[in-house]
Design a protein around this motif. Structure first.
Motif, PDB file in Angstrom:
ATOM      1  N   LEU A 150       4.119  30.695  42.825  1.00  0.00           N
ATOM      2  CA  LEU A 150       5.290  29.824  42.822  1.00  0.00           C
ATOM      3  C   LEU A 150       4.922  28.445  42.295  1.00  0.00           C
ATOM      4  N   SER A 151       3.811  27.905  42.758  1.00  0.00           N
ATOM      5  CA  SER A 151       3.361  26.586  42.313  1.00  0.00           C
ATOM      6  C   SER A 151       3.071  26.586  40.817  1.00  0.00           C
ATOM      7  N   LEU A 152       2.430  27.627  40.317  1.00  0.00           N
ATOM      8  CA  LEU A 152       2.146  27.728  38.882  1.00  0.00           C
ATOM      9  C   LEU A 152       3.440  27.768  38.075  1.00  0.00           C
ATOM     10  N   CYS A 153       4.426  28.512  38.558  1.00  0.00           N
ATOM     11  CA  CYS A 153       5.731  28.564  37.879  1.00  0.00           C
ATOM     12  C   CYS A 153       6.383  27.182  37.864  1.00  0.00           C
ATOM     13  N   VAL A 154       6.309  26.466  38.976  1.00  0.00           N
ATOM     14  CA  VAL A 154       6.871  25.118  39.063  1.00  0.00           C
ATOM     15  C   VAL A 154       6.168  24.192  38.076  1.00  0.00           C
ATOM     16  N   GLU A 155       4.843  24.224  38.065  1.00  0.00           N
ATOM     17  CA  GLU A 155       4.078  23.327  37.190  1.00  0.00           C
ATOM     18  C   GLU A 155       4.344  23.616  35.716  1.00  0.00           C
ATOM     19  N   VAL A 156       4.400  24.888  35.342  1.00  0.00           N
ATOM     20  CA  VAL A 156       4.687  25.252  33.949  1.00  0.00           C
ATOM     21  C   VAL A 156       6.102  24.835  33.570  1.00  0.00           C
ATOM     22  N   THR A 157       7.056  25.034  34.485  1.00  0.00           N
ATOM     23  CA  THR A 157       8.441  24.622  34.223  1.00  0.00           C
ATOM     24  C   THR A 157       8.543  23.111  34.085  1.00  0.00           C
ATOM     25  N   GLN A 158       7.823  22.361  34.926  1.00  0.00           N
ATOM     26  CA  GLN A 158       7.822  20.906  34.802  1.00  0.00           C
ATOM     27  C   GLN A 158       7.273  20.485  33.436  1.00  0.00           C
ATOM     28  N   LEU A 159       6.231  21.140  32.980  1.00  0.00           N
ATOM     29  CA  LEU A 159       5.655  20.808  31.674  1.00  0.00           C
ATOM     30  C   LEU A 159       6.626  21.142  30.554  1.00  0.00           C
ATOM     31  N   GLY A 203       8.555  15.973  35.167  1.00  0.00           N
ATOM     32  CA  GLY A 203       7.345  15.971  35.968  1.00  0.00           C
ATOM     33  C   GLY A 203       6.148  16.236  35.085  1.00  0.00           C
ATOM     34  N   SER A 204       5.066  16.667  35.706  1.00  0.00           N
ATOM     35  CA  SER A 204       3.851  16.918  34.939  1.00  0.00           C
ATOM     36  C   SER A 204       3.152  18.158  35.462  1.00  0.00           C
ATOM     37  N   PHE A 205       2.406  18.799  34.585  1.00  0.00           N
ATOM     38  CA  PHE A 205       1.576  19.923  34.971  1.00  0.00           C
ATOM     39  C   PHE A 205       0.283  19.336  35.512  1.00  0.00           C
ATOM     40  N   ASP A 206      -0.057  19.644  36.755  1.00  0.00           N
ATOM     41  CA  ASP A 206      -1.235  19.050  37.384  1.00  0.00           C
ATOM     42  C   ASP A 206      -1.978  20.120  38.176  1.00  0.00           C
ATOM     43  N   VAL A 207      -3.232  20.375  37.799  1.00  0.00           N
ATOM     44  CA  VAL A 207      -4.014  21.377  38.525  1.00  0.00           C
ATOM     45  C   VAL A 207      -4.259  20.959  39.968  1.00  0.00           C
ATOM     46  N   ASP A 208      -4.299  19.661  40.224  1.00  0.00           N
ATOM     47  CA  ASP A 208      -4.456  19.188  41.598  1.00  0.00           C
ATOM     48  C   ASP A 208      -3.260  19.604  42.448  1.00  0.00           C
ATOM     49  N   ASP A 209      -2.065  19.564  41.866  1.00  0.00           N
ATOM     50  CA  ASP A 209      -0.871  20.017  42.579  1.00  0.00           C
ATOM     51  C   ASP A 209      -0.969  21.508  42.903  1.00  0.00           C
ATOM     52  N   LEU A 210      -1.504  22.290  41.972  1.00  0.00           N
ATOM     53  CA  LEU A 210      -1.692  23.720  42.235  1.00  0.00           C
ATOM     54  C   LEU A 210      -2.574  23.929  43.459  1.00  0.00           C
ATOM     55  N   VAL A 211      -3.668  23.181  43.532  1.00  0.00           N
ATOM     56  CA  VAL A 211      -4.588  23.311  44.663  1.00  0.00           C
ATOM     57  C   VAL A 211      -3.903  22.892  45.957  1.00  0.00           C
ATOM     58  N   MET A 212      -3.255  21.731  45.951  1.00  0.00           N
ATOM     59  CA  MET A 212      -2.638  21.228  47.183  1.00  0.00           C
ATOM     60  C   MET A 212      -1.462  22.092  47.620  1.00  0.00           C
ATOM     61  N   ASN A 213      -0.648  22.559  46.674  1.00  0.00           N
ATOM     62  CA  ASN A 213       0.473  23.434  47.017  1.00  0.00           C
ATOM     63  C   ASN A 213      -0.026  24.747  47.622  1.00  0.00           C
ATOM     64  N   THR A 214      -1.092  25.287  47.042  1.00  0.00           N
ATOM     65  CA  THR A 214      -1.661  26.526  47.555  1.00  0.00           C
ATOM     66  C   THR A 214      -2.247  26.320  48.950  1.00  0.00           C
ATOM     67  N   LEU A 215      -2.919  25.189  49.159  1.00  0.00           N
ATOM     68  CA  LEU A 215      -3.421  24.865  50.502  1.00  0.00           C
ATOM     69  C   LEU A 215      -2.275  24.734  51.498  1.00  0.00           C
ATOM     70  N   GLY A 216      -1.167  24.139  51.062  1.00  0.00           N
ATOM     71  CA  GLY A 216       0.004  24.018  51.930  1.00  0.00           C
ATOM     72  C   GLY A 216       0.566  25.370  52.313  1.00  0.00           C
ATOM     73  N   THR A 217       0.631  26.282  51.357  1.00  0.00           N
ATOM     74  CA  THR A 217       1.107  27.639  51.642  1.00  0.00           C
ATOM     75  C   THR A 217       0.190  28.324  52.643  1.00  0.00           C
ATOM     76  N   ALA A 218      -1.124  28.209  52.422  1.00  0.00           N
ATOM     77  CA  ALA A 218      -2.094  28.833  53.331  1.00  0.00           C
ATOM     78  C   ALA A 218      -1.984  28.224  54.730  1.00  0.00           C
TER      79      ALA A 218
END
Length: 141
Positions: free
Chosen positions: A92-101, A106-121
Motif C-alpha cells: 500500500l505504501s509503495l502504491c501511495v509513493e508511486v502515485t505521489q510521484l 507529494g514525493s516518492f521517499d524510501v524513508d516513508d516506505l520504511v516508516m509506513n511499513t514499521l507503522g503497519t507492523a
C-alpha cells in the motif's frame, strides 16, 4: 471503519498539503531514493523546523499506517499473519509513493516506505496483543 480510514489516508497523503495550488505542468517531481536521508535531515534540522514539523513527518508516517495493521486482520481472519499484514502495508505504501510521484502530489521517499511499513507492523502487533488478551479472557469465562 476501514473505508473511512482509507479515505482519510488518501486525503492526507494527496490533497491536504499542496493540492490545487499549481497546475500539474507547473509542479515538479520530488523523490528521495537514498535510505534515511530525509529522516536524518529532519533530525539534523529539528530545532529550525520545530517539534511539530519533525513529529508530523517522522511519527506521522508511522502512526498513519498503524490503523492499517490493526483493522485489516479484523476484517479478514485469513489476513492475520504478521508477514502478510506487513507486506500488505509495504505494498500500500509503495502504491501511495508511486502515485505521489506520478501525480506530483507529494514525493516518492524510501524513508516513508520504511516508516509506513514499521507503522503497519506496529499496528499488527497491537492487534495481536489485544486479540491474545481477548482470547484469554474469553477462554477463562
Amino acid at each position: 471503519m476501514f473505508v473511512l480510514y482509507i479515505l482519510a489516508l488518501i486525503y492526507f497523503l494527496f490533497f491536504a498539503d499542496r493540492y490545487g495550488q499549481m497546475a500539474f505542468a507547473e509542479r515538479e517531481y520530488h523523490y528521495n531514493l537514498v535510505l534515511f536521508t530525509e529522516i536524518r535531515r529532519f533530525w539534523t534540522y529539528r530545532e529550525q523546523l520545530g517539534f511539530l514539523a519533525v513529529a508530523a513527518n517522522l511519527l506521522g508516517n508511522v502512526v498513519g499506517f498503524m490503523p492499517f495493521g490493526m483493522i485489516l486482520p479484523l476484517i479478514s481472519r485469513n489476513a492475520r499473519g504478521f508477514f502478510f499484514i506487513t507486506f500488505s502495508g509495504f505494498t500500500l505504501s509503495l502504491c501511495v509513493e508511486v502515485t505521489q510521484l506520478m501525480t506530483k502530489l507529494g514525493s516518492f521517499d524510501v524513508d516513508d516506505l520504511v516508516m509506513n511499513t514499521l507503522g503497519t507492523a506496529a499496528g499488527y502487533l497491537i492487534f495481536a496483543v489485544c486479540h491474545g488478551i481477548y482470547d484469554r479472557k474469553r477462554g477463562r469465562k
